[in-house]
Write a protein that holds these residues in place. Structure first.
Motif, PDB file in Angstrom:
ATOM      1  N   ASP A   1       0.817  -1.210   0.000  1.00  0.00           N
ATOM      2  CA  ASP A   1       0.000   0.000   0.000  1.00  0.00           C
ATOM      3  C   ASP A   1       0.855   1.266   0.000  1.00  0.00           C
ATOM      4  O   ASP A   1       0.530   2.245  -0.672  1.00  0.00           O
ATOM      5  CB  ASP A   1      -0.924   0.016   1.228  1.00  0.00           C
ATOM      6  CG  ASP A   1      -2.198  -0.779   0.993  1.00  0.00           C
ATOM      7  OD1 ASP A   1      -2.471  -1.126  -0.181  1.00  0.00           O
ATOM      8  OD2 ASP A   1      -2.910  -1.062   1.978  1.00  0.00           O
ATOM      9  N   GLY A   2       1.926   1.237   0.769  1.00  0.00           N
ATOM     10  CA  GLY A   2       2.816   2.399   0.830  1.00  0.00           C
ATOM     11  C   GLY A   2       3.473   2.677  -0.514  1.00  0.00           C
ATOM     12  O   GLY A   2       3.675   3.829  -0.901  1.00  0.00           O
ATOM     13  N   MET A   3       3.803   1.628  -1.230  1.00  0.00           N
ATOM     14  CA  MET A   3       4.406   1.824  -2.545  1.00  0.00           C
ATOM     15  C   MET A   3       3.371   2.304  -3.554  1.00  0.00           C
ATOM     16  O   MET A   3       3.663   3.117  -4.417  1.00  0.00           O
ATOM     17  CB  MET A   3       5.087   0.534  -3.003  1.00  0.00           C
ATOM     18  CG  MET A   3       6.259   0.200  -2.087  1.00  0.00           C
ATOM     19  SD  MET A   3       7.328  -1.082  -2.727  1.00  0.00           S
ATOM     20  CE  MET A   3       8.209  -0.204  -4.014  1.00  0.00           C
ATOM     21  N   ARG A   4       2.166   1.828  -3.420  1.00  0.00           N
ATOM     22  CA  ARG A   4       1.102   2.325  -4.291  1.00  0.00           C
ATOM     23  C   ARG A   4       0.927   3.835  -4.079  1.00  0.00           C
ATOM     24  O   ARG A   4       0.795   4.600  -5.034  1.00  0.00           O
ATOM     25  CB  ARG A   4      -0.205   1.577  -3.979  1.00  0.00           C
ATOM     26  CG  ARG A   4      -1.381   2.006  -4.848  1.00  0.00           C
ATOM     27  CD  ARG A   4      -2.430   2.732  -4.038  1.00  0.00           C
ATOM     28  NE  ARG A   4      -3.462   3.320  -4.861  1.00  0.00           N
ATOM     29  CZ  ARG A   4      -4.711   2.888  -4.959  1.00  0.00           C
ATOM     30  NH1 ARG A   4      -5.094   1.839  -4.281  1.00  0.00           N
ATOM     31  NH2 ARG A   4      -5.586   3.514  -5.722  1.00  0.00           N
ATOM     32  N   ALA A   5       0.974   4.256  -2.807  1.00  0.00           N
ATOM     33  CA  ALA A   5       0.846   5.688  -2.512  1.00  0.00           C
ATOM     34  C   ALA A   5       2.002   6.476  -3.108  1.00  0.00           C
ATOM     35  O   ALA A   5       1.879   7.665  -3.400  1.00  0.00           O
ATOM     36  CB  ALA A   5       0.783   5.901  -0.992  1.00  0.00           C
ATOM     37  N   ARG A   6       3.126   5.790  -3.327  1.00  0.00           N
ATOM     38  CA  ARG A   6       4.295   6.431  -3.945  1.00  0.00           C
ATOM     39  C   ARG A   6       4.369   6.174  -5.448  1.00  0.00           C
ATOM     40  O   ARG A   6       5.393   6.386  -6.085  1.00  0.00           O
ATOM     41  CB  ARG A   6       5.565   5.938  -3.247  1.00  0.00           C
ATOM     42  CG  ARG A   6       5.726   6.549  -1.857  1.00  0.00           C
ATOM     43  CD  ARG A   6       6.752   5.856  -0.998  1.00  0.00           C
ATOM     44  NE  ARG A   6       6.831   6.536   0.302  1.00  0.00           N
ATOM     45  CZ  ARG A   6       5.952   6.327   1.301  1.00  0.00           C
ATOM     46  NH1 ARG A   6       4.966   5.447   1.148  1.00  0.00           N
ATOM     47  NH2 ARG A   6       6.080   6.989   2.440  1.00  0.00           N
ATOM     48  N   GLY A   7       3.276   5.639  -6.006  1.00  0.00           N
ATOM     49  CA  GLY A   7       3.226   5.461  -7.455  1.00  0.00           C
ATOM     50  C   GLY A   7       3.957   4.249  -7.977  1.00  0.00           C
ATOM     51  O   GLY A   7       4.446   4.262  -9.112  1.00  0.00           O
ATOM     52  N   VAL A   8       4.045   3.195  -7.175  1.00  0.00           N
ATOM     53  CA  VAL A   8       4.690   1.968  -7.650  1.00  0.00           C
ATOM     54  C   VAL A   8       3.761   0.776  -7.398  1.00  0.00           C
ATOM     55  O   VAL A   8       3.264   0.587  -6.290  1.00  0.00           O
ATOM     56  CB  VAL A   8       6.041   1.727  -6.933  1.00  0.00           C
ATOM     57  CG1 VAL A   8       6.670   0.418  -7.412  1.00  0.00           C
ATOM     58  CG2 VAL A   8       6.999   2.891  -7.184  1.00  0.00           C
ATOM     59  N   LEU A   9       3.554  -0.037  -8.458  1.00  0.00           N
ATOM     60  CA  LEU A   9       2.697  -1.227  -8.338  1.00  0.00           C
ATOM     61  C   LEU A   9       3.551  -2.445  -8.052  1.00  0.00           C
ATOM     62  O   LEU A   9       4.523  -2.720  -8.757  1.00  0.00           O
ATOM     63  CB  LEU A   9       1.931  -1.453  -9.652  1.00  0.00           C
ATOM     64  CG  LEU A   9       1.099  -0.278 -10.163  1.00  0.00           C
ATOM     65  CD1 LEU A   9       0.495  -0.614 -11.532  1.00  0.00           C
ATOM     66  CD2 LEU A   9       0.004   0.089  -9.173  1.00  0.00           C
ATOM     67  N   ILE A  10       3.173  -3.192  -7.006  1.00  0.00           N
ATOM     68  CA  ILE A  10       3.934  -4.387  -6.634  1.00  0.00           C
ATOM     69  C   ILE A  10       2.975  -5.372  -5.957  1.00  0.00           C
ATOM     70  O   ILE A  10       1.970  -4.975  -5.375  1.00  0.00           O
ATOM     71  CB  ILE A  10       5.123  -4.000  -5.700  1.00  0.00           C
ATOM     72  CG1 ILE A  10       6.048  -5.192  -5.442  1.00  0.00           C
ATOM     73  CG2 ILE A  10       4.635  -3.413  -4.384  1.00  0.00           C
ATOM     74  CD1 ILE A  10       6.912  -5.551  -6.616  1.00  0.00           C
ATOM     75  N   GLY A  11       3.284  -6.678  -6.055  1.00  0.00           N
ATOM     76  CA  GLY A  11       2.457  -7.698  -5.410  1.00  0.00           C
ATOM     77  C   GLY A  11       3.307  -8.621  -4.565  1.00  0.00           C
ATOM     78  O   GLY A  11       4.535  -8.470  -4.494  1.00  0.00           O
ATOM     79  N   ALA A  12       2.663  -9.590  -3.941  1.00  0.00           N
ATOM     80  CA  ALA A  12       3.368 -10.516  -3.072  1.00  0.00           C
ATOM     81  C   ALA A  12       3.146 -11.957  -3.513  1.00  0.00           C
ATOM     82  O   ALA A  12       2.244 -12.254  -4.280  1.00  0.00           O
ATOM     83  CB  ALA A  12       2.918 -10.348  -1.626  1.00  0.00           C
ATOM     84  N   ALA A  13       3.987 -12.850  -3.023  1.00  0.00           N
ATOM     85  CA  ALA A  13       3.871 -14.269  -3.335  1.00  0.00           C
ATOM     86  C   ALA A  13       4.348 -15.067  -2.137  1.00  0.00           C
ATOM     87  O   ALA A  13       4.623 -14.509  -1.071  1.00  0.00           O
ATOM     88  CB  ALA A  13       4.695 -14.613  -4.572  1.00  0.00           C
ATOM     89  N   GLY A  14       4.476 -16.377  -2.330  1.00  0.00           N
ATOM     90  CA  GLY A  14       5.031 -17.236  -1.294  1.00  0.00           C
ATOM     91  C   GLY A  14       3.977 -17.782  -0.362  1.00  0.00           C
ATOM     92  O   GLY A  14       2.860 -17.271  -0.262  1.00  0.00           O
ATOM     93  N   ARG A  15       4.354 -18.825   0.341  1.00  0.00           N
ATOM     94  CA  ARG A  15       3.452 -19.530   1.235  1.00  0.00           C
ATOM     95  C   ARG A  15       2.819 -18.610   2.268  1.00  0.00           C
ATOM     96  O   ARG A  15       1.663 -18.757   2.633  1.00  0.00           O
ATOM     97  CB  ARG A  15       4.257 -20.617   1.933  1.00  0.00           C
ATOM     98  CG  ARG A  15       3.449 -21.537   2.780  1.00  0.00           C
ATOM     99  CD  ARG A  15       4.376 -22.599   3.343  1.00  0.00           C
ATOM    100  NE  ARG A  15       3.633 -23.522   4.169  1.00  0.00           N
ATOM    101  CZ  ARG A  15       4.184 -24.512   4.843  1.00  0.00           C
ATOM    102  NH1 ARG A  15       5.491 -24.712   4.759  1.00  0.00           N
ATOM    103  NH2 ARG A  15       3.463 -25.306   5.578  1.00  0.00           N
ATOM    104  N   HIS A  16       3.586 -17.635   2.745  1.00  0.00           N
ATOM    105  CA  HIS A  16       3.085 -16.737   3.780  1.00  0.00           C
ATOM    106  C   HIS A  16       2.570 -15.415   3.219  1.00  0.00           C
ATOM    107  O   HIS A  16       2.139 -14.560   3.975  1.00  0.00           O
ATOM    108  CB  HIS A  16       4.190 -16.467   4.809  1.00  0.00           C
ATOM    109  CG  HIS A  16       4.809 -17.715   5.358  1.00  0.00           C
ATOM    110  ND1 HIS A  16       4.161 -18.502   6.281  1.00  0.00           N
ATOM    111  CD2 HIS A  16       5.979 -18.343   5.068  1.00  0.00           C
ATOM    112  CE1 HIS A  16       4.923 -19.560   6.563  1.00  0.00           C
ATOM    113  NE2 HIS A  16       6.031 -19.486   5.840  1.00  0.00           N
ATOM    114  N   GLY A  17       2.671 -15.235   1.899  1.00  0.00           N
ATOM    115  CA  GLY A  17       2.273 -13.960   1.320  1.00  0.00           C
ATOM    116  C   GLY A  17       3.154 -12.830   1.815  1.00  0.00           C
ATOM    117  O   GLY A  17       2.737 -11.683   1.918  1.00  0.00           O
ATOM    118  N   ALA A  18       4.425 -13.145   2.118  1.00  0.00           N
ATOM    119  CA  ALA A  18       5.334 -12.150   2.689  1.00  0.00           C
ATOM    120  C   ALA A  18       6.580 -11.968   1.827  1.00  0.00           C
ATOM    121  O   ALA A  18       7.606 -11.509   2.297  1.00  0.00           O
ATOM    122  CB  ALA A  18       5.722 -12.559   4.108  1.00  0.00           C
TER     123      ALA A  18
END
Lengths: 441, 441
Positions: A393-410
């Motif tokens: 969310d913080g990166m979205r507020a700074r104009g960057v799109l990113i997602g997560a992966a992995g067993r823990h979503g971390a």
């Protein structure tokens, strides 16, 4: 080995939830797609246009795109746009007629693949390609068992969903699927190749105990949804040899790593010096034009076609071929594989600097422009999915799109377009550091 | 009821066979696609371009297209070409962001459907849509049994192939599939509605005997691959009521009849005054742009999504939405439904004249621009697939593309683009009569 699978939702992002406040446009979307609606961010973005590594929202906000790996040669690349626009005005038909551009494309594509994979079946989606690959492996081997990794995602058809632990929200895996831990140091310590081999051998032994003959090891060769595992190069070879010795095929799912993303090779399996028995591909293949494929040995494909007539109406249409050919040309002419290697290395250095200053970055690894970054409690504590959401969310507020992966979503799943510039890599690293700082508060 | 299915090959045409003489381009195609290659005609056509109802081969030969039902508003319709070209240059992304054109399109599409089908899941192919529909029906009903017709084709995924008797080359149907005879006078005499209902009731009784609860009746509402059965309008209603009374859903597979082809209604089920529980659609939806969909009731879709995360990367991308919207606009503005009704009626009259002069035409039926014409031994003898092949070849020699369908492969499947003119209908009738005359020799 986890027979039950990881059972986490498919979402690899901070998704909209039913109780969140909604704009009219979100309301409209939910009314149209219903329970199958999957919107990024609890305040979803209304997107209007995109070019290169940048997307522009309807309200004018610009976003640097480090999430979307379909528009891999850059959003709306003019060369791909022109190829599609030209061919769709001339001829758009199935493969029951001979059309030059289709065979031109297939020959160029085959030139990037192991030479024994002489046949290519064009489909519309990676899901269709994996659905077919499993059936081809079964027809060719006489086995039925499929080995996957524990947070694998291979697509959305009925068959492939059963072999995708991350898509299942409840219930146990069918007896013909065994999910093994991914090739990570968290599971295998320093001997990843040996540990992964041992997991595969345990799965083969379990199939033997169940009276099930193995048909294939089906793996995303960079293990995207498991958390991105690329090193040490070569770790796939001993595991593949064990599966083959037991009569199974190796299906490399290149939907994520393929088409030059890893920088060191055109395909993810190239990194491991492995020649798979089958290769499936999709997402970046047409830079967004819906297309995918299975490459296989003629004898394997023939074994399947003896029992089942296979035809794909849209698969291999000349517009898809034109899009795919343009993608191959752009990758070559703009040296996007070299760019992925160079800019990826620069990005990795910058992320290492950030990690050196922040002990919540618990892991950092990848190849080319496919990088995984683990977030955890300070000083090597537990994986921290809540921190990950705040960073996204913080990166979205700074104009960057990113997602997560992995067993823990971390694990941040870092996969920008291959045309990324060094300056854009810097913007990402800066935004990450700022978002991490903010998330500390 | 045929538990084993019809087991005929999927090919509905006079296809190239491995021993046939081959040009370099055919050689190349076979090398690329291998056993999955499906080429029309024993001397395949190299196709170069197409517009309206006409296709042009590389050697300059022009063909009037009465076979291809994907480019339904006309090959390379400029309005669809412009919509795709414009949108693909602006934004091409998945449904995790909100994009106006996607919801604009879905709302227009939903306006053509029964109002309770509020949710639409966009996919890439009709196969993916039917694969999902079966799973949604199962989740919603708790049943597993699927009833189809005996020469049905519903797609190419593992699940859907099991419910497609015409795609299976060997083996028996799984116990959760029962194939019933199609609603034809050959099977049911003059009481088609009653006969079809009796077949469905027998299938439901057989499921009860097997201890299997029914999940759905899955039917192409014009029964294309069974041989095209449209009359009497309404015959689907009693069958549908019986399935519902037994707890099953009705899935209308509109991949073939949908989007105004039958002239009297926008959807094939409209002819029967039936409101299905689910509607799947594909082929003509984007006039060749790869796209398809499932429309369902929110509660049914939610029942499925509770257990399985569903996401389709390419499904519902804004380029598909732009193509689909252009198709709906063209159908409306060019009154293609009205044209299908008018030109279809004129074509039917001309075919009736041909039939009056040739007693090898054993049946003629259809709706709008979807017509089936049975070829048989003179005077009402056995279905004649060899004659059908000679007619298909003879018409190709006269510049007309046509294919066959039905259990015996002896029914000409007549489905030109909806923009067909009366003069083009006349060309077809003339070529058919000439080909039939030649085939007599």
């Amino acid at each position: 080995m986890t027979g039950g699978g990881a059972m986490r939702p498919i979402l690899d992002m901070n998704a909209y939830r039913p109780g969140d406040s909604r704009t009219d446009s979100v309301e409209r979307r939910l009314a149209n797609l219903g329970a199958a609606s999957v919107l990024f961010y609890r305040q979803p973005i209304e997107m209007a246009e995109a070019a290169g590594a940048w997307m522009v929202a309807k309200d004018g906000t610009r976003y640097l795109d480090f999430y979307n790996n379909v528009p891999s040669v850059g959003h709306c690349h003019p060369r791909v746009v022109a190829a599609v626009s030209e061919q769709i005005a001339r001829l758009n038909i199935h493969t029951r007629y001979v059309v030059d551009v289709v065979d031109d494309y297939l020959e160029r594509l085959k030139a990037t693949l192991p030479p024994e994979l002489e046949n290519v079946v064009m489909t519309c989606s990676g899901s269709e390609a994996n659905d077919l690959a499993i059936r081809v492996a079964r027809a060719a081997t006489g086995g039925t068992g499929i080995i996957v990794t524990e947070t694998a995602y291979h697509g959305n058809t009925a068959l492939v969903t059963e072999a995708s632990p991350s898509a299942r929200r409840r219930g146990s895996l069918p007896d013909w699927v065994i999910a093994v831990p991914p090739p990570s140091c968290a599971h295998h310590g320093t001997d990843i190749a040996g540990g992964f081999l041992a997991s595969i051998e345990a799965a083969l032994a379990e199939f033997a105990r169940r009276g099930i003959r193995p048909a294939a090891l089906l793996v995303d060769t960079i293990f995207s949804s498991d958390g991105i595992f690329a090193d040490p190069a070569g770790f796939l070879r001993p595991a593949a040899a064990a599966v083959r010795a037991a009569g199974g095929r190796i299906i490399a799912d290149e939907v994520q790593p393929g088409f030059a993303r890893t920088g060191d090779a055109f395909w993810g399996f190239g990194r491991h010096g492995l020649a798979p028995d089958m290769v499936t591909m999709g997402k970046p293949m047409g830079n967004g034009f819906p297309m995918a494929a299975l490459a296989a040995r003629p004898a394997d494909l023939a074994a399947f076609c003896e029992g089942t007539g296979y035809f794909n109406t849209f698969g291999g249409n000349p517009v898809a071929a034109a899009a795919g050919r343009a993608v191959l040309e752009v990758i070559e002419e703009e040296d996007l594989q070299g760019n992925a290697l160079r800019v990826g290395a620069g990005l990795m250095e910058q992320l290492q600097s950030v990690a050196a200053r922040d002990d919540r970055i618990a892991g950092l690894r990848g190849a080319g422009l496919f990088i995984g970054l683990d977030l955890a409690a300070p000083g090597g504590g537990r994986p921290d999915p809540d921190l990950t959401v705040r960073v996204i969310d913080g990166m979205r507020a700074r104009g960057v799109l990113i997602g997560a992966a992995g067993r823990h979503g971390a694990t941040l799943k870092i996969r920008p377009p291959l045309c990324l510039g060094a300056d854009e890599a810097g913007i990402f690293a800066g935004a990450l550091e700022a978002a991490l700082r903010e998330a500390r508060g």
